[in-house]
Scaffold this motif. Structure first.
Motif, PDB file in Angstrom:
ATOM      1  N   GLU A  76       1.855  -0.276  -5.353  1.00  0.00           N
ATOM      2  CA  GLU A  76       1.082   0.119  -4.103  1.00  0.00           C
ATOM      3  C   GLU A  76       1.072  -1.263  -3.369  1.00  0.00           C
ATOM      4  O   GLU A  76       1.361  -1.317  -2.179  1.00  0.00           O
ATOM      5  N   GLU A  77       0.546  -2.246  -3.848  1.00  0.00           N
ATOM      6  CA  GLU A  77       0.153  -2.796  -3.551  1.00  0.00           C
ATOM      7  C   GLU A  77       1.769  -4.086  -2.780  1.00  0.00           C
ATOM      8  O   GLU A  77       1.438  -4.660  -1.060  1.00  0.00           O
ATOM      9  N   LYS A  98       4.176  -2.476  -1.597  1.00  0.00           N
ATOM     10  CA  LYS A  98       4.859  -1.789  -0.599  1.00  0.00           C
ATOM     11  C   LYS A  98       3.275  -2.242   0.765  1.00  0.00           C
ATOM     12  O   LYS A  98       3.872  -2.452   1.403  1.00  0.00           O
ATOM     13  N   LYS A  99       2.295  -2.381   0.477  1.00  0.00           N
ATOM     14  CA  LYS A  99       1.670  -2.864   1.080  1.00  0.00           C
ATOM     15  C   LYS A  99       2.153  -4.390   1.830  1.00  0.00           C
ATOM     16  O   LYS A  99       1.790  -4.720   3.186  1.00  0.00           O
ATOM     17  N   GLU A 143       5.004  -3.925   3.842  1.00  0.00           N
ATOM     18  CA  GLU A 143       4.321  -3.605   5.343  1.00  0.00           C
ATOM     19  C   GLU A 143       3.631  -4.973   6.976  1.00  0.00           C
ATOM     20  O   GLU A 143       4.465  -4.921   7.433  1.00  0.00           O
ATOM     21  N   PHE A 172      -4.754  -3.269  10.897  1.00  0.00           N
ATOM     22  CA  PHE A 172      -5.105  -3.575   9.393  1.00  0.00           C
ATOM     23  C   PHE A 172      -6.420  -3.668   8.397  1.00  0.00           C
ATOM     24  O   PHE A 172      -7.149  -4.919   8.819  1.00  0.00           O
ATOM     25  N   LEU A 211      -7.514  -8.767   4.241  1.00  0.00           N
ATOM     26  CA  LEU A 211      -6.346  -8.836   3.190  1.00  0.00           C
ATOM     27  C   LEU A 211      -6.518  -9.931   3.112  1.00  0.00           C
ATOM     28  O   LEU A 211      -7.592 -10.854   3.342  1.00  0.00           O
TER      29      LEU A 211
END
Length: 149
Positions: A58-59, A61-62, A65, A115, A118
């Motif tokens: 999951e991380e 994929k982020k 992006e 976003f 982060l």
């Protein structure tokens, strides 16, 4: 100067022996030799690593992006070019060479405005000879290129 999207992948080790996946950009010697990209900006995302030192799916994929948005924003007008990506040991670091650090910072904030906050840190320094890039490039698997001939 034409910016291509040709990359190589290599493996390295962190100081404590963890695996680092290195993605390096190839065929950018015109940018290196131009003398216009005199400062290096490193954007680092710290994460809680899995057993192998890599981010969760999951991380990851982020991070992809974020990388896509940053790369498009910085390279649109060639303010900065992404030259390397290091992933492992609880960090992903994007290495850019830029013409102007203050403008890089403004563009970074604009690019990431959509976003949520982060876990990023930013480091910059003058690197006229592209020392970091050259060191990374030396990890490239042997297959022939002209970036440092």
């Amino acid at each position: 100067m034409k910016l291509t999207d040709i990359w190589f992948t290599a493996l390295a080790e962190s100081e404590d022996g963890q695996m680092i996946v290195v993605s390096g950009r190839d065929n950018i010697s015109d940018f290196r030799k131009s003398g216009k990209f005199r400062e290096r900006a490193e954007v680092t995302w710290s994460y809680r690593s899995a057993i192998n030192g890599m981010p969760s799916e999951e991380e990851a994929k982020k991070m992809e992006e974020v990388q896509l948005v940053l790369q498009r924003s910085m390279e649109k007008n060639k303010l900065a070019i992404l030259t390397g990506v290091y992933t492992g040991a609880g960090e992903r670091t994007w290495v850019f060479y830029t013409r102007n650090v203050p403008a890089f910072g403004l563009m970074l904030n604009d690019a990431l405005a959509d976003f949520e906050r982060l876990p990023l840190s930013i480091y910059t320094e003058k690197d006229l000879g592209w020392a970091e890039y050259q060191e990374m490039y030396e990890s490239k698997p042997e297959e022939g290129s002209d970036d440092f001939e």
